[in-house]
Design a protein around this motif. Structure first.
Motif, PDB file in Angstrom:
ATOM      1  N   SER A  32       0.861  -1.179   0.000  1.00 16.56           N
ATOM      2  CA  SER A  32       0.000   0.000   0.000  1.00 16.56           C
ATOM      3  C   SER A  32       0.899   1.232   0.000  1.00 16.56           C
ATOM      4  O   SER A  32       0.882   2.018   0.938  1.00 16.56           O
ATOM      5  CB  SER A  32      -0.927  -0.020   1.195  1.00 16.56           C
ATOM      6  OG  SER A  32      -0.293  -0.621   2.284  1.00 16.56           O
ATOM      7  N   VAL A  33       1.694   1.349  -1.066  1.00 21.78           N
ATOM      8  CA  VAL A  33       2.685   2.428  -1.134  1.00 21.78           C
ATOM      9  C   VAL A  33       2.029   3.792  -0.953  1.00 21.78           C
ATOM     10  O   VAL A  33       2.457   4.606  -0.128  1.00 21.78           O
ATOM     11  CB  VAL A  33       3.433   2.392  -2.483  1.00 21.78           C
ATOM     12  CG1 VAL A  33       4.468   3.502  -2.524  1.00 21.78           C
ATOM     13  CG2 VAL A  33       4.097   1.046  -2.678  1.00 21.78           C
ATOM     14  N   VAL A  34       0.960   4.016  -1.707  1.00 21.71           N
ATOM     15  CA  VAL A  34       0.305   5.326  -1.671  1.00 21.71           C
ATOM     16  C   VAL A  34      -0.111   5.682  -0.253  1.00 21.71           C
ATOM     17  O   VAL A  34       0.218   6.746   0.277  1.00 21.71           O
ATOM     18  CB  VAL A  34      -0.925   5.328  -2.614  1.00 21.71           C
ATOM     19  CG1 VAL A  34      -1.703   6.620  -2.450  1.00 21.71           C
ATOM     20  CG2 VAL A  34      -0.474   5.140  -4.048  1.00 21.71           C
ATOM     21  N   ILE A  35      -0.837   4.737   0.369  1.00 23.84           N
ATOM     22  CA  ILE A  35      -1.337   4.996   1.713  1.00 23.84           C
ATOM     23  C   ILE A  35      -0.177   5.187   2.698  1.00 23.84           C
ATOM     24  O   ILE A  35      -0.183   6.108   3.513  1.00 23.84           O
ATOM     25  CB  ILE A  35      -2.221   3.814   2.183  1.00 23.84           C
ATOM     26  CG1 ILE A  35      -3.445   3.703   1.299  1.00 23.84           C
ATOM     27  CG2 ILE A  35      -2.598   3.961   3.636  1.00 23.84           C
ATOM     28  CD1 ILE A  35      -4.462   4.778   1.533  1.00 23.84           C
ATOM     29  N   GLU A  36       0.820   4.312   2.589  1.00 24.89           N
ATOM     30  CA  GLU A  36       1.920   4.389   3.552  1.00 24.89           C
ATOM     31  C   GLU A  36       2.717   5.674   3.405  1.00 24.89           C
ATOM     32  O   GLU A  36       3.177   6.249   4.385  1.00 24.89           O
ATOM     33  CB  GLU A  36       2.832   3.165   3.416  1.00 24.89           C
ATOM     34  CG  GLU A  36       2.151   1.908   3.946  1.00 24.89           C
ATOM     35  CD  GLU A  36       2.992   0.652   3.776  1.00 24.89           C
ATOM     36  OE1 GLU A  36       2.493  -0.421   4.133  1.00 24.89           O
ATOM     37  OE2 GLU A  36       4.134   0.743   3.298  1.00 24.89           O
ATOM     38  N   VAL A  37       2.852   6.135   2.164  1.00 22.86           N
ATOM     39  CA  VAL A  37       3.583   7.378   1.963  1.00 22.86           C
ATOM     40  C   VAL A  37       2.744   8.567   2.440  1.00 22.86           C
ATOM     41  O   VAL A  37       3.216   9.411   3.201  1.00 22.86           O
ATOM     42  CB  VAL A  37       3.995   7.540   0.479  1.00 22.86           C
ATOM     43  CG1 VAL A  37       4.525   8.941   0.226  1.00 22.86           C
ATOM     44  CG2 VAL A  37       5.057   6.504   0.128  1.00 22.86           C
ATOM     45  N   ILE A  38       1.469   8.594   2.058  1.00 25.47           N
ATOM     46  CA  ILE A  38       0.622   9.726   2.453  1.00 25.47           C
ATOM     47  C   ILE A  38       0.472   9.818   3.970  1.00 25.47           C
ATOM     48  O   ILE A  38       0.598  10.874   4.567  1.00 25.47           O
ATOM     49  CB  ILE A  38      -0.773   9.631   1.794  1.00 25.47           C
ATOM     50  CG1 ILE A  38      -0.640   9.797   0.283  1.00 25.47           C
ATOM     51  CG2 ILE A  38      -1.706  10.710   2.356  1.00 25.47           C
ATOM     52  CD1 ILE A  38      -1.953   9.718  -0.451  1.00 25.47           C
TER      53      ILE A  38
END
Ligand SMILES: Nc1ncnc2c1ncn2[C@@H]1O[C@H](COP(=O)(O)OP(=O)(O)OP(=O)(O)O)[C@@H](O)[C@H]1O
Ligand code: SF4
Ligand SMILES: [Mg+2]
Lengths: 316, 373
Positions: free
Chosen positions: A252-258
């Motif tokens: 969940s790259v997007v979520i983890e980065v955001i």
């Protein structure tokens, strides 16, 4: 059943071996010389590298050996949990990946459990009156959910629940309530799919002869659903759950980065950007390996749910 | 021949207006059995791409106590729909648009869902065509056999299980205590139908509806299951509605036969009469097509043409397009214009829906008598 489990486990180990080879070799297919990659990762730049230094690094990391030998050394260390050091910060890779994996797993599981708790009852409700108004409202709403991108929902969620209402922390991974907002955003898409699968599977099951037969024995609709509908309808739902869980673990790259969450998605993202090979190798092995383990457990779960699956196995 | 009077009127006016019970039951000359099920003017519609289609188009059917009634007719004539209507287990899309289904004088169609739940299993039980598919693959068969007892009679789980084992032994399942623990996939089709039979009789119902209970089974097993069914039905004094394509079975076990054509009853009467002296041209064709006696050219007889496609506007006799009598007798126009009513034949227990028969234009020859088992 015991035989089934043994066979699945042997198959699992064989697959894990194959995955380890791929995970190890993969970074070598990328651009160029690993020794240079190490130096670049350490220095964080595109310096002109001294050939002598490159040669020293090559020997130090055993990169002058043939790849199969390197692999065996890596594997030997890996089975004891030693995946080497990160090129960038020199910390043990095993620890980095394990911590990150734990975080991602927790996030994915929270999101999926939340999705399932909501999706299954709604899917059943939709299936019971398929084609009716209740059904179309439920289906339309969930189709809408799939259409909303996470990179849009996540900031919106932060804005509303953290900044305006102040109910939840905006980002970070510090207390148990940190998981609520990212899990809620992450759960929407699996929720929509799980609902669709529950609904479709329940519609099929409700049309099955054994459901009519159960009703003909005098069971009410509710009892029929509880005793004969659920178990049968849950098989495809379980499949999707495990596929989704396996798929969300590494990523969940997007979520983890955001949300600034130290999960495997973010760690892998940074490792790839920095060409931090040991982290990439261990990360790939962990992600894919865990996915395979989950798949195997799912297969065993099916067999427990529906003994007919064992039929093909018993005479082999 | 007489063409006077309005045939349509005659069709709808009960032949014996003074009868307190149904017009048809009143005509039965044979010592009339007390009716258990009386279906009157049942009409069931299904939505299709071409709009609403009548799968059942005004059926009248009576089943006496202890009577075995066979329901026959081509595929799609509405046999299964009739069976499911009685148990109120029609698919959700199907709607009963008119009619009554009396069980002991009580209209099942007016019961609440909960009341109907208590009728199923305890008063009306069913058997289906695919016995293995009618068992839940994820549940032990003993559990399923015991369900009527547990959830209708409120027998405890242990006792229900013990009773299941007894019932399974009673329907001829060897090692019943072991078999009760089996799952559907571990049983043969014949065994599965025995299990379903055990479940069906567990609640001591009054009516057993069996929709092609042996069609999917091996021939040798068919005979065994049929023997089991007739034994159980006679022993318990059950009534049975038996749906089958097998006229051999019909002639062996049925007391009466009801012939459906395109959602309507075209003939009904005592088994021997229907089999040996069918009055309706369709029944006659049906009997001939199932005799398996080759024609002069060596082929088997098949009824020419097909049933009217669902959704087609039906005017006049539904069998008209396939009926050679209509042309030969020169009554084709009338057959095509006005639908004949169900009228009594020479014997009062025998009814037929055909202009030619009603007007005595067809000489019924017991030609096929003796050629059937
Ligand atoms: N689920 C359904 N949806 C729409 N139409 C249906 C459905 N089931 C049956 N029908 C239609 O209803 C009519 C009666 O069907 P029914 O199943 O009662 O026939 P049947 O006499 O039992 O035939 P068979 O001998 O093939 O079992 C047919 O025209 C069929 O096409
Ligand atoms: S009414 Fe006419 S068309 Fe219909 S079966 Fe009789 S003779 Fe044939
Ligand atoms: Mg049928």
């Amino acid at each position: 059943m015991a035989r089934f489990i043994v066979r699945r486990t042997i198959f699992l180990l064989a697959t894990l071996f194959a995955v380890s080879v791929l995970a190890f070799v993969m970074p070598y297919f990328g651009e160029g010389d690993p020794a240079r990659m190490i130096l670049r990762a350490r220095m964080g730049g595109e310096l002109a590298l001294d050939p002598a230094v490159v040669e020293a690094v090559r020997r130090q990391f055993g990169l002058d050996q043939p790849i199969p030998i390197q692999y065996l050394r890596w594997l030997e260390a890996a089975v004891t949990g030693d995946f080497g050091q990160s090129f960038t910060n020199r910390q043990p890779v095993g620890g980095i990946v394990l911590r990150a994996l734990g975080v991602s797993f927790l996030l994915a599981l929270a999101a999926l459990v939340l999705a399932t708790i909501i999706a299954v009852p709604l899917g059943i409700l939709a299936a019971l009156r398929s084609g009716g108004r209740r059904d179309s409202v439920i289906v339309t709403l969930t189709q809408g959910l799939v259409a909303l991108p996470e990179y849009w929902l996540a900031p919106l969620g932060m804005l509303v629940f953290a900044l305006w209402l102040g109910w939840l922390p905006a980002a970070g991974w510090t207390s148990p309530i940190s998981v609520i907002l990212p899990a809620s955003v992450l759960c929407l898409r699996p929720l929509a799919y799980l609902l669709g699968v529950t609904r479709a599977s329940m519609i099929t099951v409700l049309e099955s002869p054994y459901i009519t037969a159960a009703r003909s024995r005098g069971l009410s609709q509710f009892l029929t659903l509880r005793r004969h509908g659920l178990k049968n309808a849950m098989v495809p739902v379980m499949t999707l759950f495990s596929i989704w869980l396996a798929g969300t673990l590494g990523g969940s790259v997007v979520i983890e980065v955001i949300f600034n969450i130290p999960g495997l998605g973010r760690v892998m993202y940074e490792a790839v950007v920095n060409a931090d090979m040991p982290v990439v190798q261990a990360g790939v092995l962990a992600t894919v390996g865990l996915a395979i383990v989950i798949n195997t457990l799912t297969d065993i779960g099916y067999a427990a749910l529906n003994p007919a699956i064992l039929v093909g196995e018993s005479n082999g | 021949m007489s063409l006077s009077g309005s045939p349509a009127d005659r069709a709808s006016v009960p032949p014996v207006a003074t009868s307190a019970t149904s017009p048809i039951a009143a005509l039965d000359a044979a010592p009339a059995r007390e009716p258990l099920i009386e279906i009157r003017n049942l009409r069931v519609q299904l939505p299709t791409r071409d709009g609403l289609v009548s799968a059942i188009d005004g059926i009248d059917l009576t089943i006496g106590r202890g009577e075995i009634v066979a329901l026959v007719g081509e595929s799609g004539s509405g046999k299964s729909m009739t069976a499911l209507s009685i148990a109120r287990l029609l698919p959700p899309a199907a709607k009963v648009v008119s009619g009554t289904i009396l069980l002991d004088g009580v209209d099942l169609l007016k019961l609440t869902d909960r009341e109907m739940d208590r009728v199923r299993g305890s008063r009306i039980a069913m058997l289906f065509q695919q016995p293995k598919a009618t068992l839940d693959p994820t549940s032990r068969v003993g559990e399923q056999v015991g369900e009527t007892l547990r959830f209708q009679r409120h027998v405890g789980r242990r006792q229900a299980w013990a009773r299941s084992v007894e019932l399974l032994a009673d329907v001829g399942i060897p090692e019943a205590d072991r078999r009760a623990r089996a799952y559907a996939h571990q049983l043969s089709g014949g065994m599965a139908q025995r299990v379903m039979t055990a479940a069906a009789i567990s609640g001591e119902p009054e009516l057993l509806i069996a929709d092609e209970p042996t069609t999917a089974l091996d021939v040798t097993v068919q005979a065994q299951i049929l023997r089991l069914l007739t034994t159980k039905v006679r022993d318990h004094g059950l009534s049975m509605l038996l749906i089958t394509h097998d006229l051999g079975i019909v002639s062996t076990i049925a007391d009466r036969v009801v012939v459906l054509y395109a959602g309507k009853v075209v003939e009904d009467g005592p088994t021997a009469r229907i089999i040996n002296e069918p009055n309706h041209p369709y029944t006659e064709a049906l009997m001939r097509s199932s005799l398996l006696i080759p024609l002069a050219d060596g082929r088997l007889y098949a009824i020419p043409g097909g049933t009217p496609p669902p959704g087609e506007e039906l005017v006049g006799c539904r069998f008209r397009a396939r009926c050679h009598y209509a042309d030969e007798l020169g009554i084709a126009d009338r057959c095509a214009a006005v639908e004949p009513g169900l009228h009594a034949c020479e014997s009062d227990a025998h009814h037929c829906r055909c202009w030619a028969v009603e007007d005595g234009l067809i000489q019924v020859q017991p030609a096929s008598a003796g050629s059937l088992p």
